[in-house]
Enzyme design. Structure first.
Site, PDB file in Angstrom:
ATOM      1  N   ASP A   5       0.814  -1.213   0.000  1.00 10.35           N
ATOM      2  CA  ASP A   5       0.000   0.000   0.000  1.00 10.35           C
ATOM      3  C   ASP A   5       0.850   1.266   0.000  1.00 10.35           C
ATOM      4  OD1 ASP A   5       0.824  -0.864   2.611  1.00 10.35           O
ATOM      5  OD2 ASP A   5      -0.458   0.671   3.486  1.00 10.35           O
ATOM      6  N   LYS A  42      -6.431  -0.006   6.776  1.00 11.61           N
ATOM      7  CA  LYS A  42      -5.212   0.207   7.560  1.00 11.61           C
ATOM      8  C   LYS A  42      -4.997   1.693   7.802  1.00 11.61           C
ATOM      9  CE  LYS A  42      -0.663   1.154   6.536  1.00 11.61           C
ATOM     10  NZ  LYS A  42       0.670   0.981   5.952  1.00 11.61           N
ATOM     11  N   GLU A  90      -2.578   0.406  13.733  1.00  8.76           N
ATOM     12  CA  GLU A  90      -1.121   0.394  13.588  1.00  8.76           C
ATOM     13  C   GLU A  90      -0.457   1.639  14.182  1.00  8.76           C
ATOM     14  OE1 GLU A  90       0.265   0.119   9.513  1.00  8.76           O
ATOM     15  OE2 GLU A  90       2.358   0.006  10.123  1.00  8.76           O
ATOM     16  N   GLU A 146       2.853   2.624  14.855  1.00 12.45           N
ATOM     17  CA  GLU A 146       4.235   2.145  14.683  1.00 12.45           C
ATOM     18  C   GLU A 146       5.164   2.920  15.610  1.00 12.45           C
ATOM     19  OE1 GLU A 146       5.793   1.973  10.685  1.00 12.45           O
ATOM     20  OE2 GLU A 146       7.841   1.614  11.407  1.00 12.45           O
ATOM     21  N   LYS A 159      -1.453  -4.108  14.138  1.00  9.56           N
ATOM     22  CA  LYS A 159      -0.203  -4.145  13.379  1.00  9.56           C
ATOM     23  C   LYS A 159       0.867  -3.426  14.189  1.00  9.56           C
ATOM     24  CE  LYS A 159       1.687  -3.248   8.809  1.00  9.56           C
ATOM     25  NZ  LYS A 159       1.507  -3.443   7.384  1.00  9.56           N
ATOM     26  N   SER A 161       7.301  -4.874   9.414  1.00  6.25           N
ATOM     27  CA  SER A 161       8.726  -5.232   9.456  1.00  6.25           C
ATOM     28  C   SER A 161       9.592  -4.031   9.834  1.00  6.25           C
ATOM     29  CB  SER A 161       9.182  -5.855   8.133  1.00  6.25           C
ATOM     30  OG  SER A 161       8.985  -4.999   7.038  1.00  6.25           O
ATOM     31  N   SER A 187       2.523  -8.695   8.480  1.00  5.11           N
ATOM     32  CA  SER A 187       1.913  -7.796   7.503  1.00  5.11           C
ATOM     33  C   SER A 187       3.070  -6.957   6.974  1.00  5.11           C
ATOM     34  CB  SER A 187       0.849  -6.925   8.175  1.00  5.11           C
ATOM     35  OG  SER A 187       0.368  -5.959   7.260  1.00  5.11           O
ATOM     36  N   TYR A 203       5.827   6.334   4.946  1.00  3.16           N
ATOM     37  CA  TYR A 203       5.177   5.337   4.116  1.00  3.16           C
ATOM     38  C   TYR A 203       4.263   5.954   3.093  1.00  3.16           C
ATOM     39  CZ  TYR A 203       4.670   0.567   3.156  1.00  3.16           C
ATOM     40  OH  TYR A 203       4.785  -0.635   2.528  1.00  3.16           O
TER      41      TYR A 203
HETATM   42  P1  13P Z   1       6.979  -2.375   6.543  1.00  5.78           P
HETATM   43  O1  13P Z   1       6.771  -3.862   6.730  1.00  5.78           O
HETATM   44  O2  13P Z   1       7.835  -2.040   5.371  1.00  5.78           O
HETATM   45  O3  13P Z   1       7.442  -1.722   7.823  1.00  5.78           O
HETATM   46  O4  13P Z   1       5.563  -1.740   6.182  1.00  5.78           O
HETATM   47  C1  13P Z   1       4.688  -1.429   7.178  1.00  5.78           C
HETATM   48  C2  13P Z   1       3.399  -0.932   6.683  1.00  5.78           C
HETATM   49  O5  13P Z   1       2.696  -0.264   7.410  1.00  5.78           O
HETATM   50  C3  13P Z   1       2.920  -1.286   5.357  1.00  5.78           C
HETATM   51  O6  13P Z   1       1.515  -1.318   5.308  1.00  5.78           O
END
Ligand code: 13P
Length: 393
Positions: free
Chosen positions: A68, A180, A220, A222, A262, A304, A331, A393
């Protein structure tokens, strides 16, 4: 019971997996009938479908292909292999991914960018239909990205709540069944109380709106890898963030059985000079999740975050060495796509080889979901770190 309601009830009942329900009937017909409200009416009649979707995505031995990337980020990926950021090139790359034969054995969901949700293969098949035919649930990135958070310590907040309800309804109509929203928390910049509250509140509002429109929200927050901090510090911040996220999810009456998480794994900061073993990452990450995530949540699908392909797979494998209260899976974007993109390099004659590489990576992560992966035989490239400072992202 109205005929349309009965039709939907039957189609849900007769299908073991949500994906099959979609295959068996036109997507538009699922929008016409809604199930009668159950005890909790918060999810507006989509409860049963949300629970089924979440369970399908969190199905044994499978995980999510995150593809995405926004047009700007996709452009950076394409530039890394010498391609221009045109719609045709983005379509060609995404076509390669979604048409990989056998992908549905290991991949249960694919997160798409808005442009991709409406794209088709060159021979005219909608990407969403290609995914559904492999029992892969199409998902959609609905956030509008990060912008500076005034009043904070150079931190950011995530935009996208304006118009989200109508956008979500349109995405559902196009075939998306989960969503997401990625927001970030920076450890070196605080995180400030304000930034954590804003991140958690935004996620909770998004989750409630998604459920009201039939989309399972992937939640998510992060916690960025950037920084020199220790694994203990990441653990401390993650506890704080997830406590707030769940507090606000509950305040917004989000149905926990119909969400997916996530999270980032709990690791030392990328610039700490420390490297934690998969066992240590698993120990800290599972301790965090067990303290903060109710067992009603069906699945935890890790991002990741700049780990190498092998590292991300090893860490996931370590987390699946003993039973967990939730499905613990992946994911990944970078950790699934990196070698694939390089192998393809924009050359039509390399599509098949690149698809094989994607299938291999997906299979290895599927093994890790089952706790059966070994890194033996992985090549040097898959072990290369993918961390980029300040990655967006
Ligand atoms: P990565 O696995 O590259 O960190 O991507 C995270 C993400 O939010 C993609 O939808």
């Amino acid at each position: 019971m109205a005929a349309s309601v009965l039709k939907q009830a039957l189609s849900l009942k007769n299908s073991q997996f949500f994906g099959q329900a979609v295959v068996n009937q036109p997507v538009s017909s699922t929008t016409s009938g809604r199930l009668p409200a159950c005890v909790s009416i918060r999810a507006s009649g989509y409860e049963e479908e949300l629970v089924k979707t979440a369970k399908t995505v969190a199905s044994k031995g499978r995980g999510i292909l995150a593809m995405d990337e926004s047009n700007a980020t996709c452009g950076k990926r394409l530039a890394s292999i010498g391609l221009e950021n045109t719609e045709a090139n983005r379509q060609a790359y995404r076509q390669l991914l979604v048409t990989t034969p056998g992908l549905g054995e290991y991949i249960s969901g694919a997160i798409l960018f808005e442009e991709t949700l409406y794209q088709s293969t060159l021979d005219g098949k909608k990407f969403v239909d290609v995914l559904i035919s492999q029992n892969i649930v199409p998902g959609i990135k609905v956030d509008k990205g990060l912008v500076p958070l005034s009043g904070s310590n150079n931190e950011s907040w995530c935009q996208g709540l304006d118009g989200l309800a109508s956008r979500s309804a349109a995405y559902y109509k196009q075939g998306a069944r989960f969503a997401k929203w990625r927001t970030v928390v920076s450890i070196p910049n605080g995180p400030s109380e304000l930034a954590v509250t804003e991140a958690a509140w935004g996620l909770a509002r998004y989750a409630a709106i998604s459920q009201e429109n039939g989309l399972v929200p992937i939640v998510e927050p992060e916690i960025l890898l950037d920084g020199e901090h220790s694994i203990e510090r990441t653990f401390e911040v993650a506890q704080k963030v997830w406590a707030k996220v769940f507090y606000f999810l509950a305040e917004n009456k989000v149905l926990f059985e119909g969400i997916l998480l996530k999270p980032s794994m709990v690791t030392p900061g990328a610039e700490s000079g420390e490297k934690a073993t998969p066992e240590k990452v698993a120990e800290y990450t599972l301790k965090l999740l067990k303290r903060r995530v109710p067992p009603a949540v069906p699945g935890i699908m890790f991002l990741s975050g700049g780990q190498s392909e092998v590292e991300a797979t090893l860490n996931l494998n370590a987390m699946n060495q003993s039973p967990n209260p939730w499905h613990v899976s992946f994911s990944y974007a970078r950790a699934l796509q990196n070698s694939v993109l390089k192998l393809w390099g924009g050359q039509p004659e390399k599509v098949e080889a690149a698809q094989k590489a994607l299938l291999t990576r997906a299979k290895l992560n599927s093994l890790a979901q089952l706790g059966q992966y070994s890194a033996e035989g992985e090549d040097a490239e898959a072990k290369e770190g993918l961390f980029v400072k300040g990655y967006s992202y």
